[in-house]
Write a protein that holds these residues in place. Structure first.
Motif, mmCIF file in Angstrom:
data_model
loop_
_atom_site.group_PDB
_atom_site.id
_atom_site.type_symbol
_atom_site.label_atom_id
_atom_site.label_comp_id
_atom_site.label_asym_id
_atom_site.label_seq_id
_atom_site.Cartn_x
_atom_site.Cartn_y
_atom_site.Cartn_z
ATOM 1 N N SER A 157 1.010 -1.194 0.069
ATOM 2 C CA SER A 157 0.121 0.131 0.007
ATOM 3 C C SER A 157 0.915 1.309 0.030
ATOM 4 C CB SER A 157 -1.015 0.061 1.277
ATOM 5 O OG SER A 157 -1.792 1.160 1.131
ATOM 6 N N ILE A 158 1.048 2.140 -1.095
ATOM 7 C CA ILE A 158 1.573 3.129 -1.294
ATOM 8 C C ILE A 158 0.644 4.408 -1.349
ATOM 9 C CG2 ILE A 158 3.515 2.057 -2.295
ATOM 10 C CD1 ILE A 158 2.475 3.094 -4.975
ATOM 11 N N THR A 159 1.296 5.652 -0.998
ATOM 12 C CA THR A 159 0.647 6.820 -0.900
ATOM 13 C C THR A 159 1.173 7.681 -2.037
ATOM 14 O OG1 THR A 159 0.198 6.661 1.459
ATOM 15 C CG2 THR A 159 -0.097 9.105 0.193
ATOM 16 N N ILE A 160 0.532 8.072 -3.114
ATOM 17 C CA ILE A 160 0.897 9.099 -4.073
ATOM 18 C C ILE A 160 0.499 10.471 -3.731
ATOM 19 C CG2 ILE A 160 0.730 9.502 -6.476
ATOM 20 C CD1 ILE A 160 0.258 6.702 -6.990
ATOM 21 N N GLY B 95 2.363 -4.655 -14.246
ATOM 22 C CA GLY B 95 1.701 -4.991 -13.012
ATOM 23 C C GLY B 95 0.470 -4.493 -13.161
ATOM 24 N N SER B 96 -0.141 -4.131 -11.797
ATOM 25 C CA SER B 96 -1.545 -3.622 -11.666
ATOM 26 C C SER B 96 -1.700 -3.079 -10.493
ATOM 27 C CB SER B 96 -2.630 -4.621 -11.933
ATOM 28 O OG SER B 96 -2.436 -5.821 -10.785
ATOM 29 N N CYS B 97 -2.855 -2.198 -10.199
ATOM 30 C CA CYS B 97 -2.790 -1.439 -8.763
ATOM 31 C C CYS B 97 -4.527 -1.167 -8.689
ATOM 32 C CB CYS B 97 -2.091 -0.352 -8.852
ATOM 33 S SG CYS B 97 -2.423 1.162 -10.005
ATOM 34 N N SER B 98 -5.042 -1.063 -7.641
ATOM 35 C CA SER B 98 -6.110 -0.362 -7.206
ATOM 36 C C SER B 98 -5.954 0.943 -6.722
ATOM 37 C CB SER B 98 -6.798 -1.382 -6.334
ATOM 38 O OG SER B 98 -7.038 -2.301 -6.942
ATOM 39 N N LEU B 99 -6.542 1.824 -7.142
ATOM 40 C CA LEU B 99 -6.387 3.394 -6.795
ATOM 41 C C LEU B 99 -7.374 3.863 -6.350
ATOM 42 C CD1 LEU B 99 -3.830 5.450 -7.160
ATOM 43 C CD2 LEU B 99 -5.085 5.923 -9.371
ATOM 44 N N MET B 100 -7.362 4.554 -4.821
ATOM 45 C CA MET B 100 -8.573 5.209 -4.389
ATOM 46 C C MET B 100 -8.853 6.686 -5.109
ATOM 47 S SD MET B 100 -10.146 3.277 -2.401
ATOM 48 C CE MET B 100 -11.320 4.312 -1.766
ATOM 49 N N VAL B 101 -9.754 6.881 -5.581
ATOM 50 C CA VAL B 101 -10.173 8.303 -6.367
ATOM 51 C C VAL B 101 -11.434 8.703 -6.054
ATOM 52 C CG1 VAL B 101 -10.048 9.316 -8.466
ATOM 53 C CG2 VAL B 101 -8.465 7.377 -8.338
ATOM 54 N N ASN B 102 -11.565 9.650 -5.145
ATOM 55 C CA ASN B 102 -12.793 10.402 -4.829
ATOM 56 C C ASN B 102 -13.570 9.421 -3.918
ATOM 57 O OD1 ASN B 102 -11.728 12.701 -5.808
ATOM 58 N ND2 ASN B 102 -13.100 12.274 -7.820
ATOM 59 N N ILE C 202 -4.162 13.460 -2.632
ATOM 60 C CA ILE C 202 -3.481 12.295 -1.908
ATOM 61 C C ILE C 202 -4.193 10.978 -2.284
ATOM 62 C CG2 ILE C 202 -2.601 11.352 0.087
ATOM 63 C CD1 ILE C 202 -2.416 14.067 1.398
ATOM 64 N N TYR C 203 -3.502 9.930 -2.866
ATOM 65 C CA TYR C 203 -4.218 8.733 -3.370
ATOM 66 C C TYR C 203 -3.385 7.470 -2.769
ATOM 67 C CZ TYR C 203 -5.844 11.918 -6.843
ATOM 68 O OH TYR C 203 -6.402 12.991 -7.729
#
Length: 105
Positions: free
Chosen positions: A42-45, A58-65, A83-84
């Motif tokens: 789990s990373i923070t952008i 690869g792949s990822c799940s991103l929290m957007v709104n 911040i994502y």
């Protein structure tokens, strides 16, 4: 919400850091950040400007709104400043973030 787009919709070549850089010209008007992350992290952008996020591998799940957006290799999304939280997939993740140096927030 920003929509996930396929690399093949905008470019005929295979996705790579070089092809992403060629998509954003002139290069002096952009900042490029290439990052690789291990699997199942789990990373923070954090971004103070809008940007494009390209998934090379690869792949990822991103929290957007407050919603989860899944991104796979050869996909990208344009995001606003913020911040994502990004959860990498089981095979890890390689991304390129592209920020315009000529646009405002």
């Amino acid at each position: 919400m920003s929509q996930v787009q396929s690399w093949s919709a905008i470019n005929d070549s295979a996705i790579s850091e070089i092809s992403v850089r060629q998509q954003h010209r002139p290069s002096e008007n952009f900042k490029f950040y290439n990052n690789t992350y291990a699997a199942n992290q789990s990373i923070t952008i954090k971004a103070s400007h809008s940007f494009h996020l390209y998934v090379l591998k690869g792949s990822c799940s991103l929290m957007v709104n407050g919603q989860t957006v899944d991104l796979d290799a050869e996909q990208f999304i344009q995001l606003k400043d913020g911040i994502y939280t990004c959860n990498t997939g089981s095979e890890g993740l390689s991304i390129v973030k592209v920020f315009s140096t000529t646009s405002n927030k």
